[in-house]
Every structure is written in C-alpha cells, then in structure tokens.
Design a protein around this motif. Structure first.
Motif, PDB file in Angstrom:
ATOM      1  N   THR A   1      71.666 145.668  68.708  1.00 58.32           N
ATOM      2  CA  THR A   1      71.029 144.353  69.291  1.00 58.32           C
ATOM      3  C   THR A   1      72.153 143.515  68.558  1.00 58.32           C
ATOM      4  O   THR A   1      73.046 143.907  67.134  1.00 58.32           O
ATOM      5  N   ASP A   2      72.894 143.147  69.155  1.00 61.34           N
ATOM      6  CA  ASP A   2      74.014 141.466  68.544  1.00 61.34           C
ATOM      7  C   ASP A   2      73.346 140.535  67.456  1.00 61.34           C
ATOM      8  O   ASP A   2      71.685 140.340  67.730  1.00 61.34           O
TER       9      ASP A   2
ATOM     10  N   PHE B   1      74.505 134.060  75.967  1.00 60.05           N
ATOM     11  CA  PHE B   1      75.626 134.055  76.971  1.00 60.05           C
ATOM     12  C   PHE B   1      75.440 135.793  76.924  1.00 60.05           C
ATOM     13  O   PHE B   1      74.753 136.401  78.231  1.00 60.05           O
ATOM     14  N   TRP B   2      75.541 136.944  76.022  1.00 59.80           N
ATOM     15  CA  TRP B   2      75.696 138.429  76.225  1.00 59.80           C
ATOM     16  C   TRP B   2      74.178 138.603  76.622  1.00 59.80           C
ATOM     17  O   TRP B   2      73.343 139.742  77.233  1.00 59.80           O
ATOM     18  N   ALA B   3      73.303 138.196  75.930  1.00 59.85           N
ATOM     19  CA  ALA B   3      71.780 138.207  76.390  1.00 59.85           C
ATOM     20  C   ALA B   3      71.206 138.503  77.800  1.00 59.85           C
ATOM     21  O   ALA B   3      70.457 138.680  78.442  1.00 59.85           O
ATOM     22  N   SER B   4      71.820 137.867  78.969  1.00 58.67           N
ATOM     23  CA  SER B   4      71.737 137.069  80.012  1.00 58.67           C
ATOM     24  C   SER B   4      72.606 137.649  81.194  1.00 58.67           C
ATOM     25  O   SER B   4      72.701 138.003  82.496  1.00 58.67           O
ATOM     26  N   ALA B   5      74.180 138.087  81.083  1.00 61.54           N
ATOM     27  CA  ALA B   5      75.129 138.825  81.494  1.00 61.54           C
ATOM     28  C   ALA B   5      75.512 139.610  80.969  1.00 61.54           C
ATOM     29  O   ALA B   5      76.007 140.446  81.850  1.00 61.54           O
ATOM     30  N   ALA B   6      75.185 140.331  79.288  1.00 64.81           N
ATOM     31  CA  ALA B   6      76.149 141.475  79.446  1.00 64.81           C
ATOM     32  C   ALA B   6      74.952 142.564  79.086  1.00 64.81           C
ATOM     33  O   ALA B   6      73.826 142.460  78.954  1.00 64.81           O
ATOM     34  N   GLU B   7      75.559 144.124  80.700  1.00 61.15           N
ATOM     35  CA  GLU B   7      74.798 144.903  80.604  1.00 61.15           C
ATOM     36  C   GLU B   7      75.121 146.075  79.182  1.00 61.15           C
ATOM     37  O   GLU B   7      76.027 146.537  79.076  1.00 61.15           O
ATOM     38  N   ASP B   8      73.762 146.737  79.144  1.00 68.09           N
ATOM     39  CA  ASP B   8      73.604 147.716  78.224  1.00 68.09           C
ATOM     40  C   ASP B   8      73.154 148.284  77.163  1.00 68.09           C
ATOM     41  O   ASP B   8      72.627 147.126  76.113  1.00 68.09           O
ATOM     42  N   ALA B   9      71.046 148.526  77.613  1.00 68.57           N
ATOM     43  CA  ALA B   9      69.934 148.969  76.273  1.00 68.57           C
ATOM     44  C   ALA B   9      70.572 149.602  75.658  1.00 68.57           C
ATOM     45  O   ALA B   9      69.646 149.803  74.908  1.00 68.57           O
ATOM     46  N   HIS B  10      71.355 150.113  75.552  1.00 63.65           N
ATOM     47  CA  HIS B  10      71.992 151.756  74.782  1.00 63.65           C
ATOM     48  C   HIS B  10      72.464 150.956  73.369  1.00 63.65           C
ATOM     49  O   HIS B  10      72.407 151.266  72.241  1.00 63.65           O
ATOM     50  N   ARG B  11      73.309 149.679  73.357  1.00 65.78           N
ATOM     51  CA  ARG B  11      73.777 149.445  72.274  1.00 65.78           C
ATOM     52  C   ARG B  11      73.342 148.373  71.382  1.00 65.78           C
ATOM     53  O   ARG B  11      71.804 147.905  71.110  1.00 65.78           O
TER      54      ARG B  11
ATOM     55  N   TYR C   1      85.963 145.370  74.854  1.00 71.84           N
ATOM     56  CA  TYR C   1      84.512 146.306  75.601  1.00 71.84           C
ATOM     57  C   TYR C   1      84.233 144.274  76.010  1.00 71.84           C
ATOM     58  O   TYR C   1      84.972 143.533  75.922  1.00 71.84           O
ATOM     59  N   ARG C   2      82.757 144.569  76.231  1.00 69.65           N
ATOM     60  CA  ARG C   2      81.922 143.129  76.653  1.00 69.65           C
ATOM     61  C   ARG C   2      82.671 142.114  77.257  1.00 69.65           C
ATOM     62  O   ARG C   2      82.926 141.333  77.328  1.00 69.65           O
ATOM     63  N   LEU C   3      82.957 143.098  78.220  1.00 69.42           N
ATOM     64  CA  LEU C   3      83.922 142.159  80.233  1.00 69.42           C
ATOM     65  C   LEU C   3      81.664 142.041  79.730  1.00 69.42           C
ATOM     66  O   LEU C   3      81.533 142.829  80.744  1.00 69.42           O
ATOM     67  N   ALA C   4      81.922 140.793  80.281  1.00 64.22           N
ATOM     68  CA  ALA C   4      80.794 140.077  80.913  1.00 64.22           C
ATOM     69  C   ALA C   4      80.972 138.902  81.837  1.00 64.22           C
ATOM     70  O   ALA C   4      82.002 138.387  81.358  1.00 64.22           O
ATOM     71  N   VAL C   5      80.398 138.642  82.765  1.00 71.82           N
ATOM     72  CA  VAL C   5      80.671 137.451  83.418  1.00 71.82           C
ATOM     73  C   VAL C   5      79.393 136.940  84.624  1.00 71.82           C
ATOM     74  O   VAL C   5      78.368 137.654  84.072  1.00 71.82           O
TER      75      VAL C   5
ATOM     76  N   VAL D   1      79.234 139.367  64.814  1.00 68.05           N
ATOM     77  CA  VAL D   1      80.296 138.105  65.956  1.00 68.05           C
ATOM     78  C   VAL D   1      81.044 137.333  65.149  1.00 68.05           C
ATOM     79  O   VAL D   1      82.856 136.981  65.340  1.00 68.05           O
ATOM     80  N   GLU D   2      80.867 136.878  63.902  1.00 68.47           N
ATOM     81  CA  GLU D   2      81.187 136.416  63.020  1.00 68.47           C
ATOM     82  C   GLU D   2      82.359 137.356  62.405  1.00 68.47           C
ATOM     83  O   GLU D   2      83.576 136.704  61.884  1.00 68.47           O
ATOM     84  N   ARG D   3      81.602 138.205  61.732  1.00 62.31           N
ATOM     85  CA  ARG D   3      82.693 138.956  61.783  1.00 62.31           C
ATOM     86  C   ARG D   3      84.059 139.423  61.784  1.00 62.31           C
ATOM     87  O   ARG D   3      85.475 139.358  62.084  1.00 62.31           O
ATOM     88  N   LEU D   4      83.626 139.795  63.286  1.00 66.86           N
ATOM     89  CA  LEU D   4      85.170 139.602  64.237  1.00 66.86           C
ATOM     90  C   LEU D   4      85.873 138.610  64.869  1.00 66.86           C
ATOM     91  O   LEU D   4      86.752 139.463  64.727  1.00 66.86           O
ATOM     92  N   ILE D   5      85.454 137.723  65.140  1.00 69.78           N
ATOM     93  CA  ILE D   5      86.475 136.458  64.861  1.00 69.78           C
ATOM     94  C   ILE D   5      87.360 136.582  63.645  1.00 69.78           C
ATOM     95  O   ILE D   5      87.896 135.636  63.638  1.00 69.78           O
ATOM     96  N   ALA D   6      86.284 136.128  62.143  1.00 69.61           N
ATOM     97  CA  ALA D   6      87.268 136.743  60.955  1.00 69.61           C
ATOM     98  C   ALA D   6      88.413 137.418  61.319  1.00 69.61           C
ATOM     99  O   ALA D   6      89.494 137.207  60.742  1.00 69.61           O
TER     100      ALA D   6
END
Length: 142
Positions: free
Chosen positions: A32-33, A20-30, A75-79, A38-43
């Motif tokens: 790489t996900d 989803f983030w690859a197609s909907a989240a913008e910001d080439a400067h961040r 962070y990461r508001l994406a639609v 993401v697992e660390r965030l959720i944990a």
C-alpha cells in the motif's frame, strides 16, 4: 499535450499523487502506498518522481526515475485513464531517460507488469524489451 507541464513532484503534491495512483496505477500486488513513503522518495531524490500536470493542476501522469549512481530504474509509469493514448506515457519515459543520460548512465530497466499487456506495446515502442534471463525477486521488509 500542450496543456501539460512535466515537473518533479514536491511535498505539496503527495496527496494528489496518492489519489492519482489509486485510480491510474495498476498492480494489486504492491504494498500500500503511503504519504510517508512518497515524502521519503521526494526528500531523498527530489527529481525522481516526475509528474505530468494539466492546466487545472490535476496530476495526469507519473513516473519514478530512480538513479542510485550505478543503475537506472523506472517505476510507476501511470497515465490517467481519460488521458491515455495521447503520448503522455512516452513523454514521461523520455523525461526519465533524459535524466539518466544527464547523470552519465548507460542503461535503464523498467518495472512492467506481466499482466498489463496494453503497456507492453508502449514499452516496446519506446525501445524496451523483456529480458528473459532475469527475474525480479522480492522480499517485504515490513
């Protein structure tokens, strides 16, 4: 939006979130996900990554509502591009704000790209304003 469920992400969502983030989240400067990040965030904080999921179990929106006990950060508001202008972003912001209020927080900041002018109107409509006297300073750790 009646076809949507808003819920915290789980480890079973990681691949879908990255796609989803690859197609909907913008910001080439961040950076790489990665699945590990993401697992660390959720944990660390299972309620921080909120997803909007449609009836086909497709992720169509996300927001990270970071709360460290002192400050609230969004962070990461994406639609999904095909679901924009339906109120999904506003609903995700509201979900983040409700989380913060329940935790006893009094103020929130949001990471908003300077170049993403279409997002500026959405943030302003939600009551957010740029704070001119602060700038974001970053340092990659890896």
């Amino acid at each position: 939006m009646s076809d949507l469920v808003f819920r915290p992400a789980t480890s079973s969502d990681v691949a879908a979130v990255l796609e989803f983030w690859a197609s909907a989240a913008e910001d080439a400067h961040r950076p790489t996900d990665t699945a590990e990040a993401v697992e660390r965030l959720i944990a660390r904080d299972p309620d921080a990554l909120v997803l909007a999921v449609d009836t086909d179990d497709r992720v169509v929106g996300s927001i990270v509502a970071g709360w460290d006990g002192w400050r609230c950060h969004i962070y990461r508001l994406a639609v999904a591009p095909d679901r924009r202008r339906e109120g999904i972003g506003r609903a995700l912001i509201t979900a983040a704000e409700e989380r913060f209020v329940a935790a006893g927080a009094g103020r929130v900041d949001a990471m908003v790209l300077t170049d993403n002018t279409s997002a500026h109107a959405a943030w302003r409509a939600a009551g957010y304003m740029p704070q001119a006297e602060w700038a974001r300073w970053v340092k990659p750790l890896r």
